[in-house]
Scaffold this motif. Structure first.
Motif, mmCIF file in Angstrom:
data_model
loop_
_atom_site.group_PDB
_atom_site.id
_atom_site.type_symbol
_atom_site.label_atom_id
_atom_site.label_comp_id
_atom_site.label_asym_id
_atom_site.label_seq_id
_atom_site.Cartn_x
_atom_site.Cartn_y
_atom_site.Cartn_z
ATOM 1 N N ASN A 276 12.896 -4.120 -53.491
ATOM 2 C CA ASN A 276 11.513 -3.790 -53.823
ATOM 3 C C ASN A 276 10.691 -3.335 -52.625
ATOM 4 O OD1 ASN A 276 11.729 -4.527 -56.617
ATOM 5 N ND2 ASN A 276 11.586 -6.685 -56.033
ATOM 6 N N GLY A 277 11.279 -3.398 -51.451
ATOM 7 C CA GLY A 277 10.546 -3.067 -50.247
ATOM 8 C C GLY A 277 10.289 -1.571 -50.073
ATOM 9 N N SER A 278 9.281 -1.277 -49.292
ATOM 10 C CA SER A 278 8.885 0.123 -49.082
ATOM 11 C C SER A 278 9.917 0.905 -48.290
ATOM 12 C CB SER A 278 7.531 0.172 -48.370
ATOM 13 O OG SER A 278 7.594 -0.497 -47.119
ATOM 14 N N LEU A 279 10.628 0.214 -47.372
ATOM 15 C CA LEU A 279 11.579 0.912 -46.515
ATOM 16 C C LEU A 279 12.659 1.613 -47.316
ATOM 17 C CD1 LEU A 279 12.570 1.674 -43.729
ATOM 18 C CD2 LEU A 279 13.758 -0.533 -43.593
ATOM 19 N N SER B 253 14.060 -8.559 -51.938
ATOM 20 C CA SER B 253 13.022 -8.186 -50.978
ATOM 21 C C SER B 253 13.276 -6.785 -50.434
ATOM 22 C CB SER B 253 12.976 -9.203 -49.831
ATOM 23 O OG SER B 253 12.011 -8.840 -48.873
ATOM 24 N N LYS C 18 20.425 1.872 -56.144
ATOM 25 C CA LYS C 18 19.545 1.264 -55.143
ATOM 26 C C LYS C 18 19.868 -0.216 -54.965
ATOM 27 C CE LYS C 18 15.216 0.398 -56.088
ATOM 28 N NZ LYS C 18 13.761 0.536 -56.376
ATOM 29 N N ASN D 9 12.771 2.269 -50.566
ATOM 30 C CA ASN D 9 12.243 3.210 -51.563
ATOM 31 C C ASN D 9 11.706 4.489 -50.927
ATOM 32 O OD1 ASN D 9 12.225 1.789 -54.401
ATOM 33 N ND2 ASN D 9 11.659 0.220 -52.936
ATOM 34 N N GLU D 10 11.214 4.399 -49.706
ATOM 35 C CA GLU D 10 10.744 5.601 -49.019
ATOM 36 C C GLU D 10 11.903 6.459 -48.520
ATOM 37 O OE1 GLU D 10 8.235 4.205 -45.935
ATOM 38 O OE2 GLU D 10 6.565 3.673 -47.254
#
Length: 312
Positions: free
Chosen positions: A303-306, A300, A182, A308-309
């Motif tokens: 750790n961002g939601s984009l 940023s 990641k 990780n989703e």
């Protein structure tokens, strides 16, 4: 009319326009024993200094500006310079920087001299730093709007396509570096805007360069020569540079691992691969990128939601 009041009026008028001819008025006032003359001269000197500082910042902005933009016309520059000139005057008049005060203390024979360490504790250049930050943000916008569509091409239609297309390749490369895949995707996303702005070769084909690795003398493969942005003293400047070009994205990921592991300057970063934040901080400190916010931008995304989703 009181001569000193008249002189004061002339000095203030001169200061408001940064008129160099006002120095004659200052000299005359000094000869007449006007104690305000030194103060006014110091403030005018500080204003001129600040104006020069702002002008140097504007040069960086002009170098990056889109020449066809209506916001880059000579008329806009004329009024912009007038604004900068008045800003410099206001900063010196309000004592925001403190340079005038130091000059007065050094030059006034009736006051005890002080060193630069004697600068009052509340003296600062926050206003200048704020203005400088604004210019940097404008420079970023100019680069994004004017250069990206010309020298870079979209390799992926969306962030989802970017992650799906690179994830398996990132896993294979991450194993060799002992790092979270990641993290590699986050760095590549920052470098290429989620694959939307991959550097092109001169023939128009993609360089497949995911990490902005430049073609130094050791590189014997294909190159892509393009305009790029480098930070000099934290100010972005447009420069031309050669970047490595690969046959595909898997080759780019593999070369990134080899590039990091074979370069002694990144030895400390390699020891911190178990922690993405520490790794990218060390990478930046070692000179991987000149952007002072490089590591923060990657984290940023990491750790961002984009991201990780989208991960499988």
């Amino acid at each position: 009319m009181d001569m000193k009041l008249d002189t004061k009026s002339q000095l203030e008028m001169s200061r408001s326009t940064l008129d160099f001819n006002g120095l004659d008025t200052l000299r005359t006032a000094a000869k007449n024993g006007d104690g305000k003359a030194l103060e006014e001269a110091a403030k005018q000197f500080e204003a001129i200094f600040v104006k020069m500082l702002l002008s140097s910042m504007r040069k960086a902005q002009d170098a990056l500006a889109d020449q066809d933009s209506p916001f880059n016309s000579e008329q806009v520059k004329f009024y912009r310079d007038m604004h900068d000139q008045q800003l410099a005057t206001d900063l010196s008049t309000n004592g925001s920087i403190g340079l005038a005060e130091i000059i007065i203390q050094q030059m006034d024979i009736n006051k005890e001299a002080t060193t630069i360490n004697g600068l009052r504790s509340n003296a600062n250049i926050e206003d200048i730093n704020r203005y400088r930050k604004l210019l940097q943000e404008n420079n970023h916008k100019t680069v994004s709007n004017s250069d990206a569509s010309i020298q870079k091409q979209a390799a992926f239609a969306s962030p989802k396509d970017f992650v799906q297309g690179l994830y398996d390749k990132a896993v294979a490369a991450a194993e060799k570096l002992d790092i979270d895949p990641k993290a590699l995707l986050a760095q590549a996303a920052v470098e290429t805007g989620w694959g939307k702005y991959v550097i092109q070769q001169n023939d128009g084909n993609s360089s497949h360069n995911l990490f902005g690795i430049k073609a130094d003398p050791r590189w014997q493969g294909k190159k892509a020569v393009v305009d790029t942005i480098e930070y000099v003293n934290q100010i972005p400047e447009k420069q031309q540079a050669s970047f490595r070009s690969y046959s595909d994205f898997a080759d780019s990921l593999s070369d990134y691992v080899d590039f990091i592991k074979s370069n002694p300057r990144y030895s400390e970063a390699i020891e911190k691969t178990e922690n993405a934040a520490s790794y990218f901080k060390s990478l930046q400190e070692a000179g991987y990128a000149t952007d002072p916010s490089y590591a923060d931008k990657i984290m940023s995304v990491y750790n961002g939601s984009l991201l990780n989703e989208l991960l499988p």
